[in-house]
Design an enzyme around this catalytic site. Structure first.
Site, PDB file in Angstrom:
ATOM      1  N   ASP A 151       6.477   6.568   1.869  1.00 22.95           N
ATOM      2  CA  ASP A 151       5.164   6.340   2.481  1.00 22.95           C
ATOM      3  C   ASP A 151       5.347   6.669   3.966  1.00 22.95           C
ATOM      4  O   ASP A 151       5.330   5.790   4.828  1.00 22.95           O
ATOM      5  CB  ASP A 151       4.719   4.893   2.259  1.00 22.95           C
ATOM      6  CG  ASP A 151       3.263   4.701   2.620  1.00 22.95           C
ATOM      7  OD1 ASP A 151       2.674   5.629   3.207  1.00 22.95           O
ATOM      8  OD2 ASP A 151       2.699   3.620   2.337  1.00 22.95           O
ATOM      9  N   HIS A 211       5.915  -2.121   7.468  1.00 19.34           N
ATOM     10  CA  HIS A 211       5.091  -3.330   7.363  1.00 19.34           C
ATOM     11  C   HIS A 211       5.945  -4.561   7.674  1.00 19.34           C
ATOM     12  O   HIS A 211       5.470  -5.520   8.280  1.00 19.34           O
ATOM     13  CB  HIS A 211       4.501  -3.475   5.954  1.00 19.34           C
ATOM     14  CG  HIS A 211       3.529  -2.390   5.604  1.00 19.34           C
ATOM     15  ND1 HIS A 211       2.882  -2.345   4.387  1.00 19.34           N
ATOM     16  CD2 HIS A 211       3.088  -1.319   6.296  1.00 19.34           C
ATOM     17  CE1 HIS A 211       2.090  -1.287   4.350  1.00 19.34           C
ATOM     18  NE2 HIS A 211       2.196  -0.643   5.499  1.00 19.34           N
ATOM     19  N   GLU A 239       1.657  -5.057  -2.113  1.00 13.54           N
ATOM     20  CA  GLU A 239       2.367  -4.543  -0.929  1.00 13.54           C
ATOM     21  C   GLU A 239       1.958  -5.335   0.310  1.00 13.54           C
ATOM     22  O   GLU A 239       0.827  -5.192   0.792  1.00 13.54           O
ATOM     23  CB  GLU A 239       2.020  -3.056  -0.765  1.00 13.54           C
ATOM     24  CG  GLU A 239       2.786  -2.395   0.353  1.00 13.54           C
ATOM     25  CD  GLU A 239       2.508  -0.893   0.423  1.00 13.54           C
ATOM     26  OE1 GLU A 239       2.475  -0.240  -0.644  1.00 13.54           O
ATOM     27  OE2 GLU A 239       2.316  -0.395   1.529  1.00 13.54           O
ATOM     28  N   ASP A 293      -6.746  10.363  -3.291  1.00  9.16           N
ATOM     29  CA  ASP A 293      -5.863  11.459  -2.860  1.00  9.16           C
ATOM     30  C   ASP A 293      -6.007  12.657  -3.776  1.00  9.16           C
ATOM     31  O   ASP A 293      -5.830  13.802  -3.349  1.00  9.16           O
ATOM     32  CB  ASP A 293      -4.374  11.061  -2.926  1.00  9.16           C
ATOM     33  CG  ASP A 293      -4.044   9.865  -2.092  1.00  9.16           C
ATOM     34  OD1 ASP A 293      -4.724   9.650  -1.085  1.00  9.16           O
ATOM     35  OD2 ASP A 293      -3.097   9.144  -2.463  1.00  9.16           O
ATOM     36  N   HIS A 299      -3.075   7.622  -4.642  1.00  4.07           N
ATOM     37  CA  HIS A 299      -4.322   6.845  -4.708  1.00  4.07           C
ATOM     38  C   HIS A 299      -5.327   7.724  -5.466  1.00  4.07           C
ATOM     39  O   HIS A 299      -5.272   8.959  -5.359  1.00  4.07           O
ATOM     40  CB  HIS A 299      -4.956   6.608  -3.340  1.00  4.07           C
ATOM     41  CG  HIS A 299      -4.162   5.813  -2.364  1.00  4.07           C
ATOM     42  ND1 HIS A 299      -3.234   6.377  -1.540  1.00  4.07           N
ATOM     43  CD2 HIS A 299      -4.203   4.495  -2.037  1.00  4.07           C
ATOM     44  CE1 HIS A 299      -2.719   5.443  -0.749  1.00  4.07           C
ATOM     45  NE2 HIS A 299      -3.289   4.292  -1.033  1.00  4.07           N
ATOM     46  N   ASP A 301       4.699   4.906  10.418  1.00  2.00           N
ATOM     47  CA  ASP A 301       5.061   5.551   9.144  1.00  2.00           C
ATOM     48  C   ASP A 301       5.930   6.791   9.335  1.00  2.00           C
ATOM     49  O   ASP A 301       5.673   7.842   8.744  1.00  2.00           O
ATOM     50  CB  ASP A 301       3.782   5.956   8.371  1.00  2.00           C
ATOM     51  CG  ASP A 301       3.126   4.781   7.683  1.00  2.00           C
ATOM     52  OD1 ASP A 301       3.778   3.742   7.487  1.00  2.00           O
ATOM     53  OD2 ASP A 301       1.935   4.913   7.317  1.00  2.00           O
ATOM     54  N   ASP A 322       8.508   0.986  -0.208  1.00  2.00           N
ATOM     55  CA  ASP A 322       7.921   2.105   0.521  1.00  2.00           C
ATOM     56  C   ASP A 322       8.846   2.396   1.693  1.00  2.00           C
ATOM     57  O   ASP A 322       8.996   1.573   2.612  1.00  2.00           O
ATOM     58  CB  ASP A 322       6.498   1.780   1.004  1.00  2.00           C
ATOM     59  CG  ASP A 322       5.444   2.170  -0.028  1.00  2.00           C
ATOM     60  OD1 ASP A 322       5.832   2.527  -1.160  1.00  2.00           O
ATOM     61  OD2 ASP A 322       4.247   2.108   0.294  1.00  2.00           O
ATOM     62  N   GLU A 340       7.428  -2.543   2.213  1.00  2.00           N
ATOM     63  CA  GLU A 340       7.446  -1.344   3.071  1.00  2.00           C
ATOM     64  C   GLU A 340       8.153  -1.668   4.385  1.00  2.00           C
ATOM     65  O   GLU A 340       7.861  -2.672   5.044  1.00  2.00           O
ATOM     66  CB  GLU A 340       6.009  -0.869   3.328  1.00  2.00           C
ATOM     67  CG  GLU A 340       5.967   0.338   4.260  1.00  2.00           C
ATOM     68  CD  GLU A 340       4.632   1.069   4.242  1.00  2.00           C
ATOM     69  OE1 GLU A 340       3.994   1.129   3.172  1.00  2.00           O
ATOM     70  OE2 GLU A 340       4.247   1.576   5.292  1.00  2.00           O
TER      71      GLU A 340
END
Ligand code: XUL
Ligand code: CO
Length: 454
Positions: free
Chosen positions: A342, A274, A235, A107, A104, A312, A299, A271
């Site tokens: 991720d 998710h 996503e 980040d 990102h 995660d 992800d 992901e």
């Protein structure tokens, strides 16, 4: 090879095989090993993410950071700390031996005192990342904009009631899409951070949907304007941080894109955690994306079956991943997407070396799942049984129905003539589950010792 932050790992993590006692070796992953005629590395296209692994100190809502991350210490000059963070990250990517990373904007580059300063920070850090990429050969799988951390985005970015916030988010995405192109990124991701609602009492659903569609159209237009060749990926996630996220799951995002004529512009970044939060399996979400030509990237992580939140964790279940991997291979595999970790360390995994253990385990799990899935593809058992199950649709009746050649009246006539008399057929679920387990347990695919299979 750069030395500095991970000096306890002297060189690239080697393949050790299942017999290896050294935790800092791969037990299964061999980048050059051919699987269905393609190198393992090219099947998996593994990426490490900047946010969990380098931009987080292990904070949670009850406590502060626990991790040993010198580049995150307080009091450092923000840009010098940003460069140190990238130094550490690229040293890690290089030693782990992965081809990609993801980030990102926030980040890698701190927010400045105003938009101009934020932009300058980003450009400086993107240049620096570009140097590290050239030096190590590590490439960018995708970039993305953080449109959820700053208080201005508390009520959403594109779906914010205030058009000024929409404008801010749009400008931020423009900068990160430009940066992703500059770094030759393979994709650009949009996760709808706070695109959703905390309460319906203050929310105009129809208006927010229109805003989100407009935002995505602007992003697609800009992609074409600058000639970015990568995929734009959305996503899905059902909730967290908002109570209800608009990009709930693969099917809902797909429906949204079709409603707004955007289905050719976007693919999905699925992901695992998710998927399970949305009440689906990861297997389902991948199968849905493949079936609808919407799969972009993945992800990789896992949730915890006891908890209803996005834990995660690093993936560790070959049983679960093999099925998702099978759908992926049947669909032709990844093109510009990859498997991005991720995933984050548990808060007590404070040592820098824990980053190696976590990623090595995750990568080996993916590699083993790939081997199992490739065996299932080669054996063709599931495919054959699936095809047999639908064989009737290739006959006269099936073709007539699908081609629109019969009406309800015609079908009723055929029934009345006694021509149609369907009999129940076994779905064979337990048999199929046994076949999958047989492949998962098969010993003959495993490299027996520390010797490389090539
Ligand atoms: C949040 C999440 C994000 C996206 C990128 O749950 O998965 O990190 O992957 O914004
Ligand atoms: Co994600």
């Amino acid at each position: 090879m750069t030395q500095g932050f991970f000096s306890e790992v002297a060189a690239r993590i080697p393949f050790g095989g299942l017999g290896s006692r050294d935790p800092l070796t791969y037990k299964v992953y061999q980048p050059d090993r051919l699987v269905l005629g393609k190198r393992m590395e090219d099947h998996l296209r593994i990426a490490v993410c900047m946010w969990h692994s380098f931009a987080s100190a292990g904070e949670d809502m009850f406590g502060s950071g626990t991790f040993d991350r010198p580049w995150l210490e307080s009091g450092l000059d923000p840009l010098a700390a940003g460069r140190a963070k990238l130094d550490a990250a690229f040293e890690f990517f290089d030693k782990l031996g992965v081809p990609y990373f993801c980030f990102h904007d926030r980040d890698i580059a701190p927010e400045g005192r105003n938009f101009a300063e934020t932009k300058a920070h980003l450009e400086a850090m993107v240049d620096y990342a570009g140097e590290r990429m050239a030096q190590t050969g590590v490439k960018l799988l995708w970039g993305t904009a953080n449109l959820f951390g700053h208080p201005r985005f508390a009520a959403g970015a594109a779906t914010n009631p205030d058009p000024e916030v929409f404008a801010y988010a749009a400008a931020q995405v423009k900068l990160v899409l430009d940066a992703t192109k500059r770094l030759d990124g393979a994709n650009y991701v949009l996760w709808g951070g706070r695109e959703g609602y905390d309460t319906l009492l203050n929310t105009d659903l129809a208006r927010e949907e229109t805003q989100l569609a407009r935002f995505l159209s602007l992003v697609a237009e800009h992609k074409h304007r600058i000639g970015f060749k990568g995929l734009l990926l959305i996503e899905p996630k059902p909730h967290e941080p908002t109570k209800h996220q608009y990009d709930h799951d693969a099917a809902i995002v797909h429906g949204f894109l079709v409603r707004h004529g955007l289905e050719d512009e976007f693919r999905l970044n699925i992901e695992a955690n998710h998927a399970t939060l949305s009440g689906h399996s990861f297997h389902h979400e991948i199968a849905y994306a493949v079936a609808n030509g919407m799969l972009g990237s993945i992800d990789a992580n896992r949730g915890d079956y006891q908890n209803g939140w996005d834990t995660d964790q690093f993936p560790n279940s070959v049983d679960e991943l093999a099925l998702a991997m099978y759908e992926l291979l049947q669909g032709g595999g990844l093109t510009s997407g990859g498997f991005n970790f991720d995933a984050k360390l548990r808060r007590q995994s404070v040592a820098r070396t824990d980053l190696f253990h976590a990623h090595i385990g995750g990568i080996d799990t993916l590699a083993q799942a790939l081997l199992v899935a490739a065996d299932m593809v080669e054996l063709g058992t599931l495919k054959r049984l699936r095809e047999e199950r639908y064989a009737g649709w290739a006959g006269e009746l099936g073709t007539a129905i699908l081609s629109g050649g019969v009406t309800l009246e015609e079908l009723e006539r055929r029934l009345a003539k006694g021509k149609i008399d369907p009999k129940p057929v076994s779905g064979g679920q337990e048999l199929l589950e046994n076949l999958v387990n047989q492949q998962i347990w098969a010993a003959d695919r495993r490299p027996a010792s520390g010797k490389s299979a090539d």
